[in-house]
Design a protein around this motif. Sequence first.
Motif, PDB file in Angstrom:
ATOM      1  N   GLN A   6       0.834  -1.206   0.000  1.00 12.40           N
ATOM      2  CA  GLN A   6       0.000   0.000   0.000  1.00 12.40           C
ATOM      3  C   GLN A   6       0.868   1.255   0.000  1.00 12.40           C
ATOM      4  OE1 GLN A   6      -2.763   0.203   3.270  1.00 12.40           O
ATOM      5  NE2 GLN A   6      -3.663   2.123   2.595  1.00 12.40           N
ATOM      6  N   GLN A   7       1.935   1.244   0.781  1.00  9.37           N
ATOM      7  CA  GLN A   7       2.834   2.396   0.827  1.00  9.37           C
ATOM      8  C   GLN A   7       3.588   2.556  -0.489  1.00  9.37           C
ATOM      9  OE1 GLN A   7       4.867   0.999   4.371  1.00  9.37           O
ATOM     10  NE2 GLN A   7       4.001   2.667   5.599  1.00  9.37           N
ATOM     11  N   ARG A   8       3.986   1.433  -1.076  1.00  6.20           N
ATOM     12  CA  ARG A   8       4.661   1.496  -2.376  1.00  6.20           C
ATOM     13  C   ARG A   8       3.735   2.095  -3.437  1.00  6.20           C
ATOM     14  NH1 ARG A   8       8.971  -2.005  -3.660  1.00  6.20           N
ATOM     15  NH2 ARG A   8       7.936  -2.592  -5.602  1.00  6.20           N
ATOM     16  N   SER A   9       2.487   1.668  -3.427  1.00  4.95           N
ATOM     17  CA  SER A   9       1.517   2.180  -4.378  1.00  4.95           C
ATOM     18  C   SER A   9       1.269   3.668  -4.155  1.00  4.95           C
ATOM     19  CB  SER A   9       0.206   1.398  -4.251  1.00  4.95           C
ATOM     20  OG  SER A   9      -0.788   1.930  -5.097  1.00  4.95           O
ATOM     21  N   ALA A  10       1.172   4.076  -2.888  1.00  2.97           N
ATOM     22  CA  ALA A  10       0.901   5.474  -2.563  1.00  2.97           C
ATOM     23  C   ALA A  10       2.041   6.385  -3.005  1.00  2.97           C
ATOM     24  CB  ALA A  10       0.645   5.623  -1.068  1.00  2.97           C
ATOM     25  N   ILE A  11       3.283   5.942  -2.807  1.00  2.00           N
ATOM     26  CA  ILE A  11       4.412   6.804  -3.167  1.00  2.00           C
ATOM     27  C   ILE A  11       4.499   6.970  -4.684  1.00  2.00           C
ATOM     28  CG2 ILE A  11       6.310   5.136  -3.419  1.00  2.00           C
ATOM     29  CD1 ILE A  11       6.480   8.402  -1.432  1.00  2.00           C
ATOM     30  N   LYS A  12       4.092   5.953  -5.444  1.00  2.00           N
ATOM     31  CA  LYS A  12       4.040   6.100  -6.902  1.00  2.00           C
ATOM     32  C   LYS A  12       3.023   7.164  -7.294  1.00  2.00           C
ATOM     33  CE  LYS A  12       5.146   1.259  -7.970  1.00  2.00           C
ATOM     34  NZ  LYS A  12       4.616   0.019  -8.574  1.00  2.00           N
ATOM     35  N   LYS A  13       1.850   7.119  -6.676  1.00  2.00           N
ATOM     36  CA  LYS A  13       0.808   8.098  -7.002  1.00  2.00           C
ATOM     37  C   LYS A  13       1.263   9.510  -6.649  1.00  2.00           C
ATOM     38  CE  LYS A  13      -2.930   4.741  -6.353  1.00  2.00           C
ATOM     39  NZ  LYS A  13      -4.044   4.305  -5.473  1.00  2.00           N
ATOM     40  N   VAL A  14       1.935   9.630  -5.515  1.00  2.00           N
ATOM     41  CA  VAL A  14       2.466  10.931  -5.105  1.00  2.00           C
ATOM     42  C   VAL A  14       3.466  11.437  -6.142  1.00  2.00           C
ATOM     43  CG1 VAL A  14       3.932  12.100  -3.406  1.00  2.00           C
ATOM     44  CG2 VAL A  14       2.093  10.589  -2.633  1.00  2.00           C
ATOM     45  N   TRP A  15       4.371  10.543  -6.568  1.00  2.00           N
ATOM     46  CA  TRP A  15       5.409  10.938  -7.531  1.00  2.00           C
ATOM     47  C   TRP A  15       4.779  11.396  -8.848  1.00  2.00           C
ATOM     48  CZ3 TRP A  15      10.499  11.966  -7.418  1.00  2.00           C
ATOM     49  CH2 TRP A  15      11.130  12.124  -8.640  1.00  2.00           C
ATOM     50  N   TYR A  16       3.876  10.588  -9.386  1.00  2.62           N
ATOM     51  CA  TYR A  16       3.301  10.908 -10.695  1.00  2.62           C
ATOM     52  C   TYR A  16       2.501  12.209 -10.661  1.00  2.62           C
ATOM     53  CZ  TYR A  16       4.593   6.103 -11.874  1.00  2.62           C
ATOM     54  OH  TYR A  16       5.296   4.942 -12.096  1.00  2.62           O
ATOM     55  N   GLU A  17       1.746  12.433  -9.595  1.00  2.00           N
ATOM     56  CA  GLU A  17       0.963  13.664  -9.518  1.00  2.00           C
ATOM     57  C   GLU A  17       1.873  14.881  -9.353  1.00  2.00           C
ATOM     58  OE1 GLU A  17      -2.626  15.669  -6.875  1.00  2.00           O
ATOM     59  OE2 GLU A  17      -2.675  13.524  -7.342  1.00  2.00           O
ATOM     60  N   THR A  18       2.963  14.704  -8.612  1.00  2.00           N
ATOM     61  CA  THR A  18       3.903  15.812  -8.425  1.00  2.00           C
ATOM     62  C   THR A  18       4.600  16.166  -9.728  1.00  2.00           C
ATOM     63  OG1 THR A  18       4.280  15.088  -6.138  1.00  2.00           O
ATOM     64  CG2 THR A  18       5.868  16.637  -7.077  1.00  2.00           C
ATOM     65  N   VAL A  19       5.053  15.159 -10.470  1.00  2.00           N
ATOM     66  CA  VAL A  19       5.709  15.424 -11.756  1.00  2.00           C
ATOM     67  C   VAL A  19       4.732  16.091 -12.717  1.00  2.00           C
ATOM     68  CG1 VAL A  19       6.809  14.364 -13.781  1.00  2.00           C
ATOM     69  CG2 VAL A  19       7.418  13.595 -11.477  1.00  2.00           C
ATOM     70  N   ALA A  20       3.471  15.680 -12.687  1.00  2.00           N
ATOM     71  CA  ALA A  20       2.449  16.314 -13.531  1.00  2.00           C
ATOM     72  C   ALA A  20       2.310  17.802 -13.167  1.00  2.00           C
ATOM     73  CB  ALA A  20       1.110  15.604 -13.379  1.00  2.00           C
ATOM     74  N   ALA A  21       2.363  18.111 -11.879  1.00  2.00           N
ATOM     75  CA  ALA A  21       2.282  19.508 -11.436  1.00  2.00           C
ATOM     76  C   ALA A  21       3.496  20.297 -11.910  1.00  2.00           C
ATOM     77  CB  ALA A  21       2.165  19.567  -9.915  1.00  2.00           C
ATOM     78  N   ILE A  22       4.674  19.664 -11.882  1.00  2.19           N
ATOM     79  CA  ILE A  22       5.905  20.319 -12.340  1.00  2.19           C
ATOM     80  C   ILE A  22       5.834  20.581 -13.843  1.00  2.19           C
ATOM     81  CG2 ILE A  22       8.391  19.979 -12.694  1.00  2.19           C
ATOM     82  CD1 ILE A  22       8.323  18.369 -10.020  1.00  2.19           C
ATOM     83  N   GLU A  23       5.353  19.619 -14.586  1.00  2.31           N
ATOM     84  CA  GLU A  23       5.227  19.782 -16.040  1.00  2.31           C
ATOM     85  C   GLU A  23       4.227  20.881 -16.395  1.00  2.31           C
ATOM     86  OE1 GLU A  23       6.349  15.231 -17.493  1.00  2.31           O
ATOM     87  OE2 GLU A  23       4.252  15.783 -17.176  1.00  2.31           O
ATOM     88  N   ALA A  24       3.228  21.037 -15.564  1.00  4.09           N
ATOM     89  CA  ALA A  24       2.212  22.067 -15.808  1.00  4.09           C
ATOM     90  C   ALA A  24       2.745  23.471 -15.523  1.00  4.09           C
ATOM     91  CB  ALA A  24       0.975  21.797 -14.954  1.00  4.09           C
ATOM     92  N   ASP A  25       3.713  23.576 -14.600  1.00  7.27           N
ATOM     93  CA  ASP A  25       4.270  24.890 -14.254  1.00  7.27           C
ATOM     94  C   ASP A  25       5.746  24.743 -13.878  1.00  7.27           C
ATOM     95  OD1 ASP A  25       4.757  27.480 -13.524  1.00  7.27           O
ATOM     96  OD2 ASP A  25       3.177  27.611 -12.007  1.00  7.27           O
ATOM     97  N   PRO A  26       6.603  24.520 -14.879  1.00  8.14           N
ATOM     98  CA  PRO A  26       8.029  24.322 -14.581  1.00  8.14           C
ATOM     99  C   PRO A  26       8.695  25.555 -13.983  1.00  8.14           C
ATOM    100  CG  PRO A  26       7.666  24.484 -16.949  1.00  8.14           C
ATOM    101  CD  PRO A  26       6.327  24.376 -16.323  1.00  8.14           C
ATOM    102  N   VAL A  27       8.220  26.736 -14.328  1.00  7.27           N
ATOM    103  CA  VAL A  27       8.829  27.965 -13.805  1.00  7.27           C
ATOM    104  C   VAL A  27       8.716  28.010 -12.283  1.00  7.27           C
ATOM    105  CG1 VAL A  27       8.706  30.483 -13.784  1.00  7.27           C
ATOM    106  CG2 VAL A  27       8.423  29.237 -15.938  1.00  7.27           C
ATOM    107  N   ALA A  28       7.550  27.654 -11.774  1.00  7.27           N
ATOM    108  CA  ALA A  28       7.349  27.640 -10.322  1.00  7.27           C
ATOM    109  C   ALA A  28       8.273  26.622  -9.661  1.00  7.27           C
ATOM    110  CB  ALA A  28       5.890  27.327  -9.994  1.00  7.27           C
ATOM    111  N   TYR A  29       8.433  25.480 -10.315  1.00 10.81           N
ATOM    112  CA  TYR A  29       9.300  24.445  -9.741  1.00 10.81           C
ATOM    113  C   TYR A  29      10.758  24.875  -9.751  1.00 10.81           C
ATOM    114  CZ  TYR A  29      11.548  19.943  -8.939  1.00 10.81           C
ATOM    115  OH  TYR A  29      12.322  18.938  -8.427  1.00 10.81           O
ATOM    116  N   HIS A  30      11.206  25.495 -10.828  1.00  8.52           N
ATOM    117  CA  HIS A  30      12.597  25.959 -10.888  1.00  8.52           C
ATOM    118  C   HIS A  30      12.873  26.987  -9.793  1.00  8.52           C
ATOM    119  CE1 HIS A  30      12.618  24.817 -15.432  1.00  8.52           C
ATOM    120  NE2 HIS A  30      12.805  23.769 -14.647  1.00  8.52           N
ATOM    121  N   SER A  31      11.918  27.862  -9.557  1.00  8.72           N
ATOM    122  CA  SER A  31      12.063  28.837  -8.479  1.00  8.72           C
ATOM    123  C   SER A  31      12.115  28.141  -7.122  1.00  8.72           C
ATOM    124  CB  SER A  31      10.903  29.831  -8.502  1.00  8.72           C
ATOM    125  OG  SER A  31      10.896  30.577  -9.706  1.00  8.72           O
TER     126      SER A  31
END
Length: 331
Positions: free
Chosen positions: A240-265
């Motif tokens: 369950q924890q392994r599955s959860a950390i994957k979901k966290v990672w994928y959603e976070t990367v999606a957020a970074i791709e949506a606004d890379p400028v904010a992430y670089h800052s």
Amino acid sequence: MPNTFERLHRFFLLPFFARMSNLSLPCLILAFCLSLAACQPKQSQNSPITIAIGSWYGYYPLYYASDLGIDEKYGLSIKVLEPQNISSFRRIYVNEQVDFVGTSMIEFTNAKAFTKQDIQPVLVSDFSNGGDVVIARQNIQTPEQLKGKIIAVPSNGIGEYFMSLVFDDKEPSQHFKQFIIPETACQQAFDQNTIDACVTYPPISTHLLKNPELHKVLDTSAYPGQIYDLLWSKPHVNAQQRSAIKKVWYETVAAIEADPVAYHSYIAQLADVSVSSAEEAMLGIKLVNEQDMKDMFADVDALNKRIVAACYIAQGENCEKFANAFAPLDM
């Protein structure tokens, strides 16, 4: 002026007891206790997760996930540990209670030996997409011309693995004269005419390229997906924890791709560097999103063969045990 309890007693308890006078005292006490319990704040149900990482921007989405609250969305509370040297890093993942660890392919094979535990890959976090480069003198214009030259490459590391791809040989040092120095010493070695080329990465490569006598021969963008980093779990981590950390990672990367400028800052502030430096470093790193991971798992054998090859660079033997490091159903 009446305090809070007096108000409670006057406006709630007395009318309450008057209306409920036909009930027994134990029932009244029970009802009162339940009413107080309902007012207490709820305790967090998030599972605390500790992740040890090397100092590499490819793992920094884990900080970002916690800052954005994405970890809590999936029932986790992430704490990131980032030791500043390899000995401290290894001591933490071997001896301390951590749940997940972010390392290079090569360090994953080392960790297997150091921990003597059944550690399991969870996901590929990123791959080098031009971040690792070969800087050479102007008389070397092609990768083929590196053969027989004196090249600065730290031993048993990603640089040596990179050269194994260049020469298509798990023992790349047979094709050139390996000069073992840290990447930070390449400038001096060039100045002293000690080396012909150096395998390195930003910001060192950026500094070296200011010298007009040097240029970039090639970088890891020629080998997409073949030099990667991964997040792996200790044996006590459940599915369950392994599955959860994957979901966290994928959603976070999606957020970074949506606004890379904010992430670089964000990472510039986190690493205490300029935003331009953070942007430059990220140009050579491909963060792995959910679709990237699916594409990699379409050929899971190739994914595992790269870990086997990395093991040969790091340890030189007994590397076929990594032939099934990523299971087909891990995705």
